[in-house]
Design an enzyme around this catalytic site. Structure first.
Site, PDB file in Angstrom:
ATOM      1  N   CYS A  80       0.838  -1.190   0.000  1.00 14.85           N
ATOM      2  CA  CYS A  80       0.000   0.000   0.000  1.00 14.85           C
ATOM      3  C   CYS A  80       0.886   1.257   0.000  1.00 14.85           C
ATOM      4  O   CYS A  80       1.638   1.474  -0.938  1.00 14.85           O
ATOM      5  CB  CYS A  80      -0.980  -0.042   1.169  1.00 14.85           C
ATOM      6  N   HIS A 183      -3.947  -4.336  -0.260  1.00 10.33           N
ATOM      7  CA  HIS A 183      -3.563  -5.037   0.971  1.00 10.33           C
ATOM      8  C   HIS A 183      -3.705  -6.540   0.734  1.00 10.33           C
ATOM      9  O   HIS A 183      -4.831  -7.059   0.766  1.00 10.33           O
ATOM     10  CB  HIS A 183      -4.465  -4.613   2.130  1.00 10.33           C
ATOM     11  N   GLU A 185      -3.108  -8.990   2.645  1.00 11.40           N
ATOM     12  CA  GLU A 185      -3.622  -9.681   3.836  1.00 11.40           C
ATOM     13  C   GLU A 185      -5.129  -9.480   4.007  1.00 11.40           C
ATOM     14  O   GLU A 185      -5.751 -10.163   4.819  1.00 11.40           O
ATOM     15  CB  GLU A 185      -2.865  -9.215   5.084  1.00 11.40           C
TER      16      GLU A 185
END
Length: 207
Positions: A80, A183, A185
């Protein structure tokens, strides 16, 4: 050894570290140069404004450490804002110099026909299908939240895009340096598999 997550006071440290642990790797959240340089791979997270992040990195001398990581061919992943910091400059709230590891600039979405920030699930388009990040993975959707996007100067540094009114840089890569605008995750199975492929690239072994 472990995967080092650079702690410079601005970043989604908890979510990234938990994701790496879920994939079976040892994680070290650290701001210590020797620990970062000894790691099998390094992740530079980031949430917030570009100028503030660079100020934090410089204040702690971690800007030079991350540059050493890139120069020494340690696998490095910016996530990011962490991806944007890899580049030369940003126009976010003024003009700011970045780490300069990859040449290019960070600019604001023009808006108009589409909302700013770019927020939500968007499909990746692989530009460099031979990248180790994409091994065994089909194109799919990942989760973005950003108002600024990267314009790489070197065409071959761009390895995946997404469409948001125009092609938008989603993943960059050169040698052992990678960046993901989204992102991983928080991007479901595809995001975790992209992160897994980066971790495999480090050569670190699963616990």
């Amino acid at each position: 050894m472990a995967i080092a997550i650079v702690d410079y006071g601005m970043g989604n440290l908890h979510s990234v570290s938990k994701a790496v642990e879920r994939l079976g790797y040892e994680v070290l959240i650290t701001s210590v140069e020797s620990e970062i340089l000894a790691a099998d791979g390094v992740i530079l997270p980031g949430v917030g404004a570009f100028g503030d992040a660079m100020a934090q990195l410089r204040e702690s001398s971690l800007d030079a450490v991350v540059q050493k990581v890139a120069e020494g061919n340690q696998p490095l992943l910016g996530i990011c804002l962490g991806m944007q910091l890899l580049f030369s400059t940003s126009e976010e709230h003024g003009n700011h110099e970045g780490l300069g590891i990859l040449p290019g600039s960070v600019v604001r979405f023009a808006g108009g026909a589409y909302k700013v920030p770019h927020m939500g699930w968007n499909k990746l388009e692989y530009i460099e299908e031979g990248s180790p990040l994409f091994t065994g993975l089909a194109e799919g959707y990942v989760y973005f939240v950003h108002s600024y996007h990267v314009l790489p100067e070197v065409k071959t540094d761009l390895i995946a895009t997404t469409d948001y009114g125009h092609p938008v840089t989603a993943i960059v890569g050169r040698g052992s340096v990678f960046g993901m605008q989204f992102h991983p995750e928080k991007s479901g199975e595809l995001g975790m598999n992209l992160l897994r492929n980066f971790l495999k690239f480090t050569g670190d072994s699963v616990k």
